[in-house]
Design a protein around this motif. Structure first.
Motif, PDB file in Angstrom:
ATOM      1  N   PHE A   1       0.853  -1.551   0.324  1.00 15.35           N
ATOM      2  CA  PHE A   1       0.032  -0.179  -0.067  1.00 15.35           C
ATOM      3  C   PHE A   1       0.741   1.146  -0.069  1.00 15.35           C
ATOM      4  CE2 PHE A   1      -1.993   3.895   2.744  1.00 15.35           C
ATOM      5  CZ  PHE A   1      -2.975   3.452   1.676  1.00 15.35           C
TER       6      PHE A   1
ATOM      7  N   GLY B   1     -11.942  -6.561   0.030  1.00 16.69           N
ATOM      8  CA  GLY B   1     -10.320  -6.433   0.256  1.00 16.69           C
ATOM      9  C   GLY B   1      -8.989  -7.374   0.555  1.00 16.69           C
ATOM     10  N   SER B   2      -7.977  -7.459  -0.177  1.00 16.38           N
ATOM     11  CA  SER B   2      -6.985  -7.853   0.430  1.00 16.38           C
ATOM     12  C   SER B   2      -6.036  -6.991   0.510  1.00 16.38           C
ATOM     13  CB  SER B   2      -6.297  -8.778  -0.885  1.00 16.38           C
ATOM     14  OG  SER B   2      -7.946 -10.027  -0.737  1.00 16.38           O
ATOM     15  N   ALA B   3      -4.463  -7.292   1.925  1.00 14.58           N
ATOM     16  CA  ALA B   3      -3.369  -7.242   1.225  1.00 14.58           C
ATOM     17  C   ALA B   3      -2.622  -7.077   0.442  1.00 14.58           C
ATOM     18  CB  ALA B   3      -2.778  -7.592   1.965  1.00 14.58           C
TER      19      ALA B   3
ATOM     20  N   ALA C   1      -5.397  -2.786  -1.970  1.00 16.60           N
ATOM     21  CA  ALA C   1      -6.384  -1.341  -2.108  1.00 16.60           C
ATOM     22  C   ALA C   1      -6.400  -0.551  -2.889  1.00 16.60           C
ATOM     23  CB  ALA C   1      -5.064  -0.811  -0.733  1.00 16.60           C
TER      24      ALA C   1
ATOM     25  N   ALA D   1     -10.198  -1.139  -3.919  1.00 16.13           N
ATOM     26  CA  ALA D   1     -11.429   0.058  -3.741  1.00 16.13           C
ATOM     27  C   ALA D   1     -12.542   0.684  -5.468  1.00 16.13           C
ATOM     28  CB  ALA D   1     -10.824   1.682  -3.890  1.00 16.13           C
TER      29      ALA D   1
ATOM     30  N   PHE E   1     -15.065  -2.361  -5.172  1.00 22.11           N
ATOM     31  CA  PHE E   1     -15.923  -2.293  -4.503  1.00 22.11           C
ATOM     32  C   PHE E   1     -16.650  -1.213  -5.077  1.00 22.11           C
ATOM     33  CE2 PHE E   1     -15.939  -4.106   0.073  1.00 22.11           C
ATOM     34  CZ  PHE E   1     -14.817  -5.070  -0.628  1.00 22.11           C
TER      35      PHE E   1
ATOM     36  N   PHE F   1      -3.509 -10.457  15.506  1.00 28.38           N
ATOM     37  CA  PHE F   1      -3.793  -9.871  14.360  1.00 28.38           C
ATOM     38  C   PHE F   1      -2.799 -10.670  12.905  1.00 28.38           C
ATOM     39  CE2 PHE F   1       0.962  -9.473  16.104  1.00 28.38           C
ATOM     40  CZ  PHE F   1       1.241 -10.454  16.519  1.00 28.38           C
TER      41      PHE F   1
ATOM     42  N   PHE G   1      -7.670 -13.660   7.408  1.00 30.55           N
ATOM     43  CA  PHE G   1      -9.024 -13.666   7.092  1.00 30.55           C
ATOM     44  C   PHE G   1      -9.506 -13.113   5.891  1.00 30.55           C
ATOM     45  CE2 PHE G   1     -10.158  -8.822   7.866  1.00 30.55           C
ATOM     46  CZ  PHE G   1      -9.097  -8.746   8.526  1.00 30.55           C
TER      47      PHE G   1
ATOM     48  N   PHE H   1      -7.489   7.591   1.258  1.00 30.22           N
ATOM     49  CA  PHE H   1      -6.056   6.433   1.091  1.00 30.22           C
ATOM     50  C   PHE H   1      -4.709   7.573   1.041  1.00 30.22           C
ATOM     51  CE2 PHE H   1      -2.513   7.141  -2.847  1.00 30.22           C
ATOM     52  CZ  PHE H   1      -2.709   5.693  -2.581  1.00 30.22           C
TER      53      PHE H   1
ATOM     54  N   ALA I   1     -16.102   2.123  -1.874  1.00 35.06           N
ATOM     55  CA  ALA I   1     -14.431   2.127  -2.260  1.00 35.06           C
ATOM     56  C   ALA I   1     -13.906   2.482  -0.748  1.00 35.06           C
ATOM     57  CB  ALA I   1     -14.288   3.370  -3.149  1.00 35.06           C
TER      58      ALA I   1
ATOM     59  N   ARG J   1     -14.229   1.160   2.017  1.00 33.52           N
ATOM     60  CA  ARG J   1     -14.567   0.102   2.941  1.00 33.52           C
ATOM     61  C   ARG J   1     -13.584  -0.776   2.199  1.00 33.52           C
ATOM     62  NH1 ARG J   1     -19.106  -4.613   3.031  1.00 33.52           N
ATOM     63  NH2 ARG J   1     -18.757  -5.791   5.238  1.00 33.52           N
ATOM     64  N   ALA J   2     -13.270  -0.836   0.862  1.00 30.98           N
ATOM     65  CA  ALA J   2     -12.350  -1.415   0.265  1.00 30.98           C
ATOM     66  C   ALA J   2     -11.103  -1.512   0.887  1.00 30.98           C
ATOM     67  CB  ALA J   2     -12.239  -1.485  -1.257  1.00 30.98           C
ATOM     68  N   ILE J   3     -10.802  -0.356   1.181  1.00 27.33           N
ATOM     69  CA  ILE J   3      -9.534  -0.203   1.397  1.00 27.33           C
ATOM     70  C   ILE J   3      -9.040  -0.515   3.156  1.00 27.33           C
ATOM     71  CG2 ILE J   3      -7.984   2.816   1.877  1.00 27.33           C
ATOM     72  CD1 ILE J   3      -9.424   3.535  -0.305  1.00 27.33           C
TER      73      ILE J   3
ATOM     74  N   GLN K   1     -10.536  -2.730   4.635  1.00 24.06           N
ATOM     75  CA  GLN K   1     -10.277  -4.351   4.134  1.00 24.06           C
ATOM     76  C   GLN K   1      -9.127  -4.738   4.006  1.00 24.06           C
ATOM     77  OE1 GLN K   1     -12.734  -6.511   2.602  1.00 24.06           O
ATOM     78  NE2 GLN K   1     -14.833  -6.328   3.476  1.00 24.06           N
ATOM     79  N   SER K   2      -8.174  -3.884   2.735  1.00 24.78           N
ATOM     80  CA  SER K   2      -7.190  -3.966   2.073  1.00 24.78           C
ATOM     81  C   SER K   2      -6.143  -3.884   3.564  1.00 24.78           C
ATOM     82  CB  SER K   2      -7.405  -3.068   0.779  1.00 24.78           C
ATOM     83  OG  SER K   2      -7.940  -4.134   0.218  1.00 24.78           O
ATOM     84  N   LEU K   3      -6.361  -2.935   4.130  1.00 26.50           N
ATOM     85  CA  LEU K   3      -5.164  -2.583   5.016  1.00 26.50           C
ATOM     86  C   LEU K   3      -4.931  -2.938   6.288  1.00 26.50           C
ATOM     87  CD1 LEU K   3      -5.853   1.081   5.046  1.00 26.50           C
ATOM     88  CD2 LEU K   3      -3.869  -0.029   3.223  1.00 26.50           C
ATOM     89  N   ALA K   4      -6.689  -3.416   6.071  1.00 24.84           N
ATOM     90  CA  ALA K   4      -6.816  -4.506   8.194  1.00 24.84           C
ATOM     91  C   ALA K   4      -5.560  -5.390   7.966  1.00 24.84           C
ATOM     92  CB  ALA K   4      -7.898  -4.517   8.555  1.00 24.84           C
ATOM     93  N   ARG K   5      -5.914  -5.829   6.496  1.00 26.68           N
ATOM     94  CA  ARG K   5      -4.941  -7.464   5.997  1.00 26.68           C
ATOM     95  C   ARG K   5      -3.781  -7.168   5.896  1.00 26.68           C
ATOM     96  NH1 ARG K   5     -10.552  -8.967   3.228  1.00 26.68           N
ATOM     97  NH2 ARG K   5     -11.326 -10.278   4.909  1.00 26.68           N
ATOM     98  N   GLU K   6      -2.855  -5.970   5.458  1.00 28.40           N
ATOM     99  CA  GLU K   6      -1.749  -5.619   5.196  1.00 28.40           C
ATOM    100  C   GLU K   6      -1.336  -4.849   6.463  1.00 28.40           C
ATOM    101  OE1 GLU K   6      -0.982  -2.833   1.516  1.00 28.40           O
ATOM    102  OE2 GLU K   6       1.097  -3.300   2.097  1.00 28.40           O
ATOM    103  N   PHE K   7      -1.775  -4.373   7.460  1.00 27.51           N
ATOM    104  CA  PHE K   7      -1.247  -4.340   8.487  1.00 27.51           C
ATOM    105  C   PHE K   7      -1.198  -4.441   9.727  1.00 27.51           C
ATOM    106  CE2 PHE K   7      -0.910  -0.577   4.682  1.00 27.51           C
ATOM    107  CZ  PHE K   7       0.312  -0.562   5.033  1.00 27.51           C
ATOM    108  N   HIS K   8      -2.529  -5.750  10.242  1.00 29.88           N
ATOM    109  CA  HIS K   8      -2.858  -6.343  11.439  1.00 29.88           C
ATOM    110  C   HIS K   8      -1.735  -7.192  11.493  1.00 29.88           C
ATOM    111  CE1 HIS K   8      -7.281  -6.164  12.217  1.00 29.88           C
ATOM    112  NE2 HIS K   8      -6.601  -5.179  11.453  1.00 29.88           N
TER     113      HIS K   8
ATOM    114  N   HIS L   1     -11.570  -5.926  13.367  1.00 29.93           N
ATOM    115  CA  HIS L   1     -11.823  -5.021  11.764  1.00 29.93           C
ATOM    116  C   HIS L   1     -13.025  -3.693  11.517  1.00 29.93           C
ATOM    117  CE1 HIS L   1     -13.869  -7.630   9.117  1.00 29.93           C
ATOM    118  NE2 HIS L   1     -13.376  -6.904   8.137  1.00 29.93           N
TER     119      HIS L   1
END
Lengths: 247, 247, 247, 247
Positions: B100, B154-156, B159, B163, B166, C243, C247, D120, D167, D169-171, D173-180, D236
């Motif tokens: 990202f 959404g996936s890692a 984004a 975006a 979605f 974390f 998912f 973003f 959009a 929410r897409a970001i 979700q993607s950030l949660a999966r990348e930054f968690h 999340h």
């Protein structure tokens, strides 16, 4: 002309959807209709047989494993050597909205019987047959499960009904993930809206607007389309609703 | 034989899905292929015209309203009096996973251009034409939108791509709810998995297993099935994936 | 100091989540722990009582309505005049992944018993008590239901488990929609990931990374937060995961 | 007493939710309020500073990267050496339902600017700061994003608004999966229902029933709870709505 070596079976053939699916699949396969009373399938069986198709009706209680076992033995006798190409689970319970605190455990159980327990038994019976058809079935062997709006959304005064339908979808999803890679197509249909059947005339959907209730023939076409999909592109869930339905 | 008075238009006709949809819909309608360069549609146009169908290719940048306007004026000239029965939005952006913090605003914008902004322009142009066809179209006029796994998840490192996708789905859902009651069918397709195209050979999906990538012809059949649905039973979203795809 | 006139009840108090919830809610209320064997709650009851809180353990089989009835009569005796502020349904079944064709009907039934049937009985017992507390409870009376990843997603070899958990969520959603407007908060928690309990040490989640399993104390804080929400802003579902959990 | 070495930043501090979040987070951190005009934050800044907290207001246009850059340079000057513990993205666009065919491209763009493009930019600016705080922040560094019903559901006449919110929410979700997995908590809040603010009095939600609109203080408590979660149990996404709201 219909292939003689593969057949389709419809559990819950008495409703609009089950009946229409039987008629549609009978264009390509002999069809077996399962229902609790002959009255549910008699007319459909006659109609199919008298118009060039081949149909058999068998009385069975899907939620009773031994009754189901007898039904499949009966199929084996009547269609010796024929293999299963498609199985449709279309069993319903009578239900209606009811304040949660007035619902009885018996009513919950009736929903669990016709939904997860019935599908469980039906799927355990049919999946081995469908797996066996993978190598030579004209289309990928298919298990189709009829759901409802309540499969994906709980509503006030529908806890008992939604419990059964959610569970049905849980099983459908799990089976899709387990059996798709083995070549059997598993699909779940969310039917959202009233169905346009003779006995459903009393229920006036969408203010009585024309086509405000789903024609069962359309659902049957959807089911046939699912069955016709190439395995490179399986759809595991569809939703179908009248154009005027709120969603 | 194809009806001469109704046509279908496909935006983003250069990809496997767009091309296959053009070929499929050409069995019933003259088809118009829109793409940014003639190279994207030339071969398909020749193929359709030389096999009994009727196809026109028009160069257009869907994300530019004036280019889109010219394209539809050009259609009006070439197919005078013909009405729109089906519109397919199949525009894609080149993209790939990217951390990202390395994605540029330009990359995000490219995704917003090809997804919500492009669909917005295309839908504003085609919906009035589709509404106009409601009374006499042979099938309910239809707008079909090609989405992806990233339309619903959404996936890692995705984004920017998610975006756009979605947002596409947001528009598709909103239009379904606004235009279904007016008789226009709006459907969104989640295509989950690699697509089996000549130029996609390098991408080995699902360990290279046979049928591990979706055949575009299957997606085209799905789109045709959506277009053929009676308005009493519209499906507004499908998902399609190879039998071996994890989901 | 804890209010004496309101109490909380936890069904399934033997697990990490049930135990931690009891300890957390005991900061504000006397707590009643229900489990099938005293061994499940004895230690927790002693711990709470010896550290300034008030806890009672009652042996009950939640899936048996008469056993549940006795339990609530017993509560009435031991906490005369006390009203119910919060009820937590945290009952689980032993389960594990299993190929669908090897799962027995008994295994499916065990899941249906501990999930929809057990919650049904527990909710029918507690909701009237919670409704009765609406006018004077220090926080909106709350029913919290522990779910799992399988509440929202079916997986290969988990059909039996997902059937129960989906049904649980169906009931939770339906009850939220029916009882929120009457002032009772109903919430469902999707616990996605292993739980960090002494007896769970053998299960190494997420490659053994520190905090790779959910601390039950965190879930207990989440439950307390749900219970503390003002009725102008109820949350009806949360999901909680480590974390590092995919998912 | 609030830690001096960590601060929180709220983008879109002028609304009920932004204002309440600033007040709540100011109990533990100095807070920075970003808004397009001083009028949006002046009163809140005074209120926090005069009641023992520490607040700074900075004029910034979040959707303009250079304006955002200046804002963070200004923070660095005013809170030298302080690190970021929590960032809240709460930017909204004026919008209202509008027939799709009457929506202008400018209206769509306003929604894309305030939603995916603004988030973003804000996330690219704050995530490196949050990552930098992982080792020593008193709670896991957190990025919280305010969404709406339209984040998860498209509605008739809301295509432009839903496009932006989906959009977002897409970001998220993607950030949660990348930054968690890197230790930064990313959470998205679906706020479903009217918000009870002084300027929102004209909008009568839920028939004017008491508590029929969400108290922003409740949302602020939810945000604080998210920020307080241990990394073994991140949530999340939450949804919050009035007890009488239909959903």
């Amino acid at each position: 002309m219909a292939s003689k070596s593969f057949y389709a079976v419809i559990a819950g053939a008495g409703t609009g959807t089950g009946r229409a699916a039987a008629v549609r699949f009978a264009k390509s396969y002999p069809v077996v209709l399962l229902a609790r009373t002959p009255a549910s399938f008699d007319e459909t069986v006659v109609q199919i047989n008298s118009s060039g198709g081949s149909a058999i009706g068998i009385v069975a209680d899907i939620t009773d494993p031994s009754s189901l076992q007898s039904a499949f033995e009966s199929i084996e006798e009547k269609l010796p050597g024929s293999k299963l190409a498609a199985a449709i689970y279309n069993v319903n319970t009578k239900f209606g909205p009811k304040p949660f605190l007035e619902v009885t455990l018996e009513e919950l159980d009736a929903n669990l019987d016709s939904a997860p327990r019935g599908l469980f038994a039906f799927a355990q019976k049919t999946l081995p047959l469908l797996l066996d058809s993978v190598p030579d079935s004209p289309r990928p062997p298919t298990l189709i499960i009829t759901g409802a709006t309540a499969s994906a959304r709980g509503s006030a005064r529908f806890a008992h009904f939604a419990a059964g339908k959610f569970a049905l979808r849980a099983i459908a999803q799990s089976l899709a993930r387990e059996f798709h890679p083995r070549g059997v197509h598993v699909a779940h249909a969310i039917i959202d809206g009233g169905i346009d059947t003779p006995w459903g005339k009393a229920y006036v959907a969408n203010g009585g607007v024309e086509d405000g209730k789903i024609k069962p023939e359309q659902i049957a076409e959807d089911y046939w389309h699912l069955h016709s999909q190439h395995r490179s592109g399986f759809t595991h869930e569809i939703d179908t609703r009248p154009f005027v339905e709120k969603f």
